[in-house]
Write a protein that holds these residues in place. Structure first.
Motif, short mmCIF file in Angstrom:
data_model
loop_
_atom_site.label_atom_id
_atom_site.label_comp_id
_atom_site.label_asym_id
_atom_site.label_seq_id
_atom_site.Cartn_x
_atom_site.Cartn_y
_atom_site.Cartn_z
N CYS A 131 0.84 -1.21 0.00
CA CYS A 131 0.00 0.00 0.00
C CYS A 131 0.88 1.25 0.00
N PRO A 132 0.62 2.17 -0.93
CA PRO A 132 1.47 3.36 -1.02
C PRO A 132 1.34 4.28 0.19
N CYS A 138 -7.87 0.35 4.17
CA CYS A 138 -7.58 1.13 2.98
C CYS A 138 -8.59 0.84 1.88
N CYS A 154 -7.43 3.22 -1.74
CA CYS A 154 -6.33 3.20 -2.71
C CYS A 154 -6.49 2.08 -3.73
N CYS A 159 -4.65 -1.42 -3.03
CA CYS A 159 -5.32 -2.32 -2.09
C CYS A 159 -6.59 -2.92 -2.70
ZN LIG Z 1 -3.84 0.96 0.21
#
Ligand SMILES: [Zn+2]
Length: 281
Positions: free
Chosen positions: A51-52, A63, A66, A69
């Motif tokens: 995950c960034p 998350c 994003c 994910c």
């Molecule tokens: Zn994420």
């Protein structure tokens, strides 16, 4: 997620510690029992890696926003490859095509992950294909190998991975006083060389003994970092040592121990690993 067991909580503690200290290894071998129950925990770990948003606490890892994910959840993330056995063995060509696919830099995220399920099904020939890959991975490639029993996995693979367990590791109770003393010497920093003769003669006179002892040391460190404080009386002497220092020690052991399998001068090897222990900030 369901109510977590003690061992599962410990696993989460540990992955939070490594992610929050930014000390991710490049290869993990994780022992899991019931894979349908425990694979979701492995996926949590993988999301933390990929995950960034660099989330390092599992309870914050919600998350939904994003894309990476979302893609992982729907099994569509191109930088997460899963290798499963075709029949009784994991075949060499499966690993060759993995290496091929990861040849070029990722276009999407900061890291890539591959999972090898049932790592005990790697035979010597397929294992050979990924040894170099495990040893000198591109910085952004993380290997997660899963097995239900580490003792069924080839030594050459084991020695290149950090071993975590979702099974009960009750043999940690068998740690003897000599091992505790050995660890105390190792973390004594500048004094470590004072004990050189004692360690060499009494504790690890040869490569085999050294491998065995450092394996146990790594296990104690991981166990200590995974457990909640009050359960750690036995290793309370570690409470003065910063967690990120312990993680650095783990990295050193992981990098130095595989070298014992080659034809190296044992005393020079000892000097090298001691120096690295002393130099840890
Ligand atoms: Zn994420």
């Amino acid at each position: 997620m369901n109510e977590l067991t003690y061992v599962q909580k410990r696993f989460i503690n540990y992955i939070e510690t490594i992610m929050c200290s930014n000390k991710l290894s490049h290869a993990y071998l994780i022992e899991i029992g019931d894979s349908s129950l425990e694979f979701p925990l492995i996926l949590l770990f993988i999301k933390m890696i990929l995950c960034p948003k660099s989330i390092c606490k599992v309870d914050k890892l919600n998350c939904d926003s994003c894309n990476i994910c979302k893609l992982i959840d729907s099994d569509n993330f191109p930088d997460l490859k899963i290798i499963e056995s075709e029949g009784a063995q994991i075949k060499k060509n499966q690993l060759l095509s993995l290496k091929d696919e990861y040849q070029n830099k990722s276009l999407i995220g900061k890291r890539r992950v591959y999972i090898i399920k049932d790592a005990e099904k790697l035979n010597p020939s397929s294992a050979n294909t990924i040894l170099k890959f495990l040893e000198e991975p591109e910085n952004d490639i993380i290997a997660i190998l899963l097995t239900n029993n580490r003792y069924h996995v080839l030594d050459t693979i084991l020695s290149r991975c950090q071993i975590l367990s979702l099974n009960d590791d009750s043999d940690i109770d068998d740690i003897d006083d000599q091992l505790i003393q050995f660890i105390k010497y190792l973390i004594s920093r500048n004094d470590l060389f004072l004990y050189y003769k004692k360690i060499y003669e009494d504790m690890i006179p040869d490569k085999d003994k050294a491998k065995q002892m450092f394996d146990m040391v790594e296990k104690v460190f991981i166990h200590y970092l995974s457990s909640s404080e009050e359960k750690n009386n036995k290793f309370s002497f570690l409470s003065d040592v910063r967690k990120d220092r312990i993680l650095s020690y783990i990295t050193i052991i992981e990098e130095e121990l595989p070298k014992l399998m080659y034809n190296i001068n044992y005393k020079l090897w000892l000097d090298a690993i001691y120096s690295r222990f002393v130099e840890v900030k």
